[in-house]
Design an enzyme around this catalytic site. Structure first.
Site, PDB file in Angstrom:
ATOM      1  N   HIS A   1     -13.854   4.473  52.604  1.00 32.93           N
ATOM      2  CA  HIS A   1     -14.858   3.417  52.826  1.00 32.93           C
ATOM      3  C   HIS A   1     -15.044   3.311  54.335  1.00 32.93           C
ATOM      4  CE1 HIS A   1     -16.651  -0.645  52.942  1.00 32.93           C
ATOM      5  NE2 HIS A   1     -16.991  -0.437  51.686  1.00 32.93           N
TER       6      HIS A   1
ATOM      7  N   CYS B   1     -19.720  -9.153  38.265  1.00 31.34           N
ATOM      8  CA  CYS B   1     -19.492  -7.881  37.562  1.00 31.34           C
ATOM      9  C   CYS B   1     -20.486  -6.789  37.943  1.00 31.34           C
ATOM     10  CB  CYS B   1     -19.564  -8.104  36.052  1.00 31.34           C
ATOM     11  SG  CYS B   1     -18.778  -9.637  35.508  1.00 31.34           S
TER      12      CYS B   1
ATOM     13  N   HIS C   1     -21.734   5.782  48.539  1.00 31.29           N
ATOM     14  CA  HIS C   1     -21.639   4.370  48.922  1.00 31.29           C
ATOM     15  C   HIS C   1     -22.057   4.158  50.383  1.00 31.29           C
ATOM     16  CE1 HIS C   1     -20.489   0.274  48.149  1.00 31.29           C
ATOM     17  NE2 HIS C   1     -19.776   0.267  49.256  1.00 31.29           N
TER      18      HIS C   1
ATOM     19  N   CYS D   1     -19.976  -3.750  40.514  1.00 31.89           N
ATOM     20  CA  CYS D   1     -19.095  -2.635  40.125  1.00 31.89           C
ATOM     21  C   CYS D   1     -19.577  -1.909  38.856  1.00 31.89           C
ATOM     22  CB  CYS D   1     -17.673  -3.143  39.910  1.00 31.89           C
ATOM     23  SG  CYS D   1     -16.965  -3.824  41.429  1.00 31.89           S
ATOM     24  N   HIS D   2     -20.109  -2.674  37.863  1.00 32.40           N
ATOM     25  CA  HIS D   2     -20.469  -2.021  36.590  1.00 32.40           C
ATOM     26  C   HIS D   2     -21.953  -1.680  36.504  1.00 32.40           C
ATOM     27  CE1 HIS D   2     -16.518  -2.665  34.719  1.00 32.40           C
ATOM     28  NE2 HIS D   2     -16.518  -3.849  35.299  1.00 32.40           N
TER      29      HIS D   2
ATOM     30  N   MET E   1      -9.070  -3.659  37.598  1.00 26.10           N
ATOM     31  CA  MET E   1     -10.014  -4.754  37.330  1.00 26.10           C
ATOM     32  C   MET E   1      -9.306  -6.103  37.505  1.00 26.10           C
ATOM     33  SD  MET E   1     -12.494  -5.602  34.237  1.00 26.10           S
ATOM     34  CE  MET E   1     -12.512  -7.249  33.560  1.00 26.10           C
TER      35      MET E   1
HETATM   36 FE1  DHE Z   1     -20.743  -3.976  51.392  1.00 26.58          FE
HETATM   37  C1  DHE Z   1     -22.154  -2.106  53.910  1.00 26.58           C
HETATM   38  C2  DHE Z   1     -22.469  -2.201  49.084  1.00 26.58           C
HETATM   39  C3  DHE Z   1     -18.883  -5.424  48.928  1.00 26.58           C
HETATM   40  C4  DHE Z   1     -19.612  -6.254  53.654  1.00 26.58           C
HETATM   41  N1  DHE Z   1     -22.042  -2.423  51.475  1.00 26.58           N
HETATM   42  C5  DHE Z   1     -22.488  -1.776  52.623  1.00 26.58           C
HETATM   43  C6  DHE Z   1     -23.371  -0.708  52.237  1.00 26.58           C
HETATM   44  C7  DHE Z   1     -23.471  -0.750  50.880  1.00 26.58           C
HETATM   45  C8  DHE Z   1     -22.644  -1.817  50.400  1.00 26.58           C
HETATM   46  C9  DHE Z   1     -24.310   0.151  49.994  1.00 26.58           C
HETATM   47  C10 DHE Z   1     -24.068   0.254  53.199  1.00 26.58           C
HETATM   48  C11 DHE Z   1     -25.330  -0.347  53.766  1.00 26.58           C
HETATM   49  C12 DHE Z   1     -25.981   0.550  54.801  1.00 26.58           C
HETATM   50  O1  DHE Z   1     -25.298   0.989  55.734  1.00 26.58           O
HETATM   51  O2  DHE Z   1     -27.191   0.805  54.698  1.00 26.58           O
HETATM   52  N2  DHE Z   1     -20.643  -3.812  49.338  1.00 26.58           N
HETATM   53  C13 DHE Z   1     -21.455  -3.028  48.602  1.00 26.58           C
HETATM   54  C14 DHE Z   1     -21.126  -3.160  47.191  1.00 26.58           C
HETATM   55  O3  DHE Z   1     -21.765  -2.652  46.231  1.00 26.58           O
HETATM   56  C15 DHE Z   1     -19.859  -3.920  47.094  1.00 26.58           C
HETATM   57  C16 DHE Z   1     -18.694  -2.983  46.816  1.00 26.58           C
HETATM   58  C17 DHE Z   1     -19.833  -4.915  45.933  1.00 26.58           C
HETATM   59  C18 DHE Z   1     -21.004  -5.861  45.883  1.00 26.58           C
HETATM   60  O4  DHE Z   1     -21.300  -6.347  44.785  1.00 26.58           O
HETATM   61  O5  DHE Z   1     -21.619  -6.159  46.899  1.00 26.58           O
HETATM   62  C19 DHE Z   1     -19.781  -4.468  48.538  1.00 26.58           C
HETATM   63  N3  DHE Z   1     -19.453  -5.585  51.313  1.00 26.58           N
HETATM   64  C20 DHE Z   1     -18.814  -6.008  50.210  1.00 26.58           C
HETATM   65  C21 DHE Z   1     -18.002  -7.185  50.496  1.00 26.58           C
HETATM   66  O6  DHE Z   1     -17.276  -7.830  49.679  1.00 26.58           O
HETATM   67  C22 DHE Z   1     -18.169  -7.497  51.957  1.00 26.58           C
HETATM   68  C23 DHE Z   1     -16.847  -7.357  52.690  1.00 26.58           C
HETATM   69  C24 DHE Z   1     -18.716  -8.907  52.179  1.00 26.58           C
HETATM   70  C25 DHE Z   1     -19.995  -9.201  51.454  1.00 26.58           C
HETATM   71  O7  DHE Z   1     -20.889  -9.694  52.076  1.00 26.58           O
HETATM   72  O8  DHE Z   1     -20.088  -8.983  50.249  1.00 26.58           O
HETATM   73  C26 DHE Z   1     -19.146  -6.396  52.358  1.00 26.58           C
HETATM   74  N4  DHE Z   1     -20.850  -4.139  53.416  1.00 26.58           N
HETATM   75  C27 DHE Z   1     -20.351  -5.179  54.141  1.00 26.58           C
HETATM   76  C28 DHE Z   1     -20.689  -4.985  55.542  1.00 26.58           C
HETATM   77  C29 DHE Z   1     -21.414  -3.766  55.629  1.00 26.58           C
HETATM   78  C30 DHE Z   1     -21.498  -3.272  54.270  1.00 26.58           C
HETATM   79  C31 DHE Z   1     -20.288  -5.894  56.701  1.00 26.58           C
HETATM   80  C32 DHE Z   1     -22.026  -3.112  56.869  1.00 26.58           C
HETATM   81  C33 DHE Z   1     -21.055  -2.275  57.673  1.00 26.58           C
HETATM   82  C34 DHE Z   1     -21.671  -1.800  58.981  1.00 26.58           C
HETATM   83  O9  DHE Z   1     -20.915  -1.655  59.961  1.00 26.58           O
HETATM   84  O10 DHE Z   1     -22.889  -1.589  59.061  1.00 26.58           O
END
Ligand code: DHE
Length: 556
Positions: A392, A66, A350, A69-70, A107
């Site tokens: 995104h 949770c 984000h 997102c929250h 949700m």
């Molecule tokens: Fe991410 C990048 C946050 C869910 C895989 N993700 C980012 C960034 C943020 C972020 C702030 C940018 C970082 C940067 O560039 O400095 N991600 C979040 C969340 O808050 C979210 C929505 C929910 C959470 O609780 O994490 C979330 N993200 C995911 C996933 O479910 C993914 C697919 C798999 C995982 O590991 O959780 C995922 N996020 C990624 C990846 C990047 C990323 C692979 C980097 C992309 C790039 O090309 O650099």
């Protein structure tokens, strides 16, 4: 042409439906707090009665499923504010039903999907009527106790011991096993598998390319030395209890040479950035992001650090502060006399990256359906514009369109659409920051990627709901945008997520996110599968991946 409105929590739903671990859900699938879950001060003794054991269990579920997102304090970001001021207006039965069934706004139906038991949804309803437990702060002294220097700098090799070109190397996240893989992109050989933090979110290269830094969801940072015969972890530190971003100091100019000097971690909790020594990961300085929202100037206790990118032209980190909607330009030239420009942008920021000139930071305010543009040379906000339902971009994609000149693009969490917009305010001001093309994909996606040497732009459909769509990729031709996307299936298991080119820009590496994961290497010209890495014990849940050369130079 908008498709149905869907909230970002679909992100969780679809991936969970595929039986994988997702950000709002940890690897243990709830229950007891995972290794990464922050220990927290006990909750105020108000709200529905709960035993200590039940409270701890609910706390673990909240961290897993949770909090992303929250928010840790439940004040809302991607999901709504669920502090007791709001939740106590509803009956426990109503809350439980919402948690069990989900909402039309997006949700997940945690119970309906079999991801929480009836007892757990009852527990969570009670938990969110109680005040949020506040996880502990992490000051420098505490962070220092977690610092480990496995290989002192003097004992590290002075040149690559393996005789390979590290610019060809890829770093792969092996999400659910808390490990990372280093692969030689040229030979496709596995160089090593190393232990990292819990569910590493991203890798970034040091500015020379010598080190990969990883940041775990649990705030643990590892430095991997790519010069070692078998690339290994040379230092480790836990900077916070929850984190998503890390970058490095890239500037080398009149203000000094900062190549490989610093790394900086962006934390979700505590809301802060932590500056580390780039060689040893010794923690050096904490910069709190607690401040006031950009528009209403109301104090926010939990402004989380979203994307961070490093300027190539100034000694600055460009930092997206999610809840306050500010972009901070943090000058690391003098950490004791820190200078910072705070730019009012939009909530909730984000992910994002550079335009092709590396002057403009393009970042998604995905809850506002907007991309925000910041000029890091003039250190000013430029504009924000709508692209579609929840842009995104990851770090985005830059190329030169034959008709419109330099453009940038994003995919969307809420609809299957690539939006392409002008990104050349100097040469093509009439098109700058305006959506010029839209192309349909197979459904909502997470990442888009291209390379200056390629005629293709690749997009995933990771969170598409339609059967089989998340096993496809969609490709656009830069010189034939009007033809739209060519979408084709690349796997029959798992989910396709994230792309990275090799150094030459003629191969696209794709992750098949599955317990029995695969790495697919496509020939970018012919769009034919060239190489597959599969059936390897170590290849568990590959997600993000980074080529050293492209990451150092921000090529995307
Ligand atoms: Fe991410 C990048 C946050 C869910 C895989 N993700 C980012 C960034 C943020 C972020 C702030 C940018 C970082 C940067 O560039 O400095 N991600 C979040 C969340 O808050 C979210 C929505 C929910 C959470 O609780 O994490 C979330 N993200 C995911 C996933 O479910 C993914 C697919 C798999 C995982 O590991 O959780 C995922 N996020 C990624 C990846 C990047 C990323 C692979 C980097 C992309 C790039 O090309 O650099």
């Amino acid at each position: 042409m908008r498709k149905a409105f869907q909230l970002v929590s679909l992100f969780a739903v679809v991936i969970i439906a595929a039986g994988l671990t997702v950000s709002c859900k940890g690897k243990d699938g709830g229950g007891a707090a995972p290794a990464g879950a922050p220990a927290a001060a006990p909750a105020a003794d108000s709200g529905p009665a709960m035993s200590d054991a039940d409270f701890e269990k609910a706390k673990g579920i909240y961290f897993d499923r949770c909090g992303g997102c929250h928010g840790t304090l439940r004040k809302g970001a991607t999901g709504p504010d669920i502090t007791p001021a709001n939740t106590t207006k509803k009956t426990l039965e109503k809350l439980e039903k919402t948690i069990f069934d989900g909402t039309p706004a997006g949700m997940p139906g945690w119970g309906r999907q079999g991801l929480m038991t009836k007892e757990e949804t009852t527990l969570m309803a009670k938990y969110i009527q109680k005040p949020a437990p506040i996880p502990p702060e992490m000051g420098l002294a505490k962070i220092k106790t977690t610092h480990k220097l496995m290989v002192p700098v003097a004992q590290r090799p002075s040149s690559p011991e393996h005789g390979r070109d590290i610019n060809e190397f890829f770093g792969f996240i092996l999400r659910d096993v808390g490990k990372g893989a280093i692969i030689d992109g040229k030979t496709k050989e596995l160089m090593s598998v190393v232990d990292t933090g819990f569910a590493v979110h991203i890798f970034r290269s040091s500015s020379s390319g010598r080190y990969f830094y990883t940041v775990g969801r649990d705030g643990k940072v590892n430095a991997i030395d790519l010069f070692a015969k078998t690339p290994n972890v040379v230092a480790e530190v836990k900077t916070c209890t929850e984190a998503r971003s890390i970058d490095v100091s890239k500037y080398n100019g009149p203000k000094g040479n900062f190549v490989d000097k610093y790394a900086v971690v962006g934390c979700y909790w505590p809301p802060q950035m932590v500056v580390l020594d780039g060689q040893t990961l010794e923690p050096l300085k904490i910069i709190s992001t607690r401040s006031h929202t950009y528009d209403e100037n109301e104090y926010h206790p939990e402004p989380r650090v979203a994307a961070i990118i490093a300027s190539h032209y100034d000694s600055e980190w460009v930092v997206a502060v999610k809840e306050t909607g500010m972009v901070w330009l943090v000058d690391y030239a003098d950490l004791n006399n820190l200078k910072m420009t705070q730019i009012a942008a939009e909530r909730f920021l984000h992910d994002g990256g550079w335009d092709a000139t590396k002057r403009y930071f393009l970042v998604a305010a995905n809850m506002k359906d907007q991309m925000v543009v910041v000029d890091t040379k003039e250190k000013k906000f430029v504009t924000k514009f709508e692209t579609g339902t929840k842009p995104h971009p990851g770090r985005g994609a830059n190329w030169v369109d034959p008709k419109y000149g330099p453009v940038n693009a994003t995919v969307h969490l809420g609809e299957g659409k690539i939006a392409v917009y002008g990104a050349d305010p100097k040469g093509n001001p009439q098109h700058a920051w305006k959506v010029l093309y839209e192309a349909e994909t197979e459904g909502p996606g997470l990442f888009i990627k291209t390379h200056p040497k390629s005629n293709h732009v690749w997009a995933d459909n990771t969170i598409a709901k339609t059967e089989g769509a998340n096993k496809k990729v969609c490709v656009l031709k830069k010189d034939k945008m009007e033809e739209g996307t060519n979408c084709f299936q690349v796997t029959d298991v798992g989910l396709v997520v994230h792309f990275e080119y090799n150094k030459a820009g003629d191969e696209v590496w794709i992750s098949v996110w599955d317990k029995k994961g695969k790495i697919l290497v496509y020939d970018d010209k012919t769009l034919k599968l060239k190489h597959t890495i599969e059936n390897q014990d170590w290849l568990v849940t590959p997600t993000g991946k980074w080529n050293v050369y492209n990451t150092v130079h921000d090529i995307y």
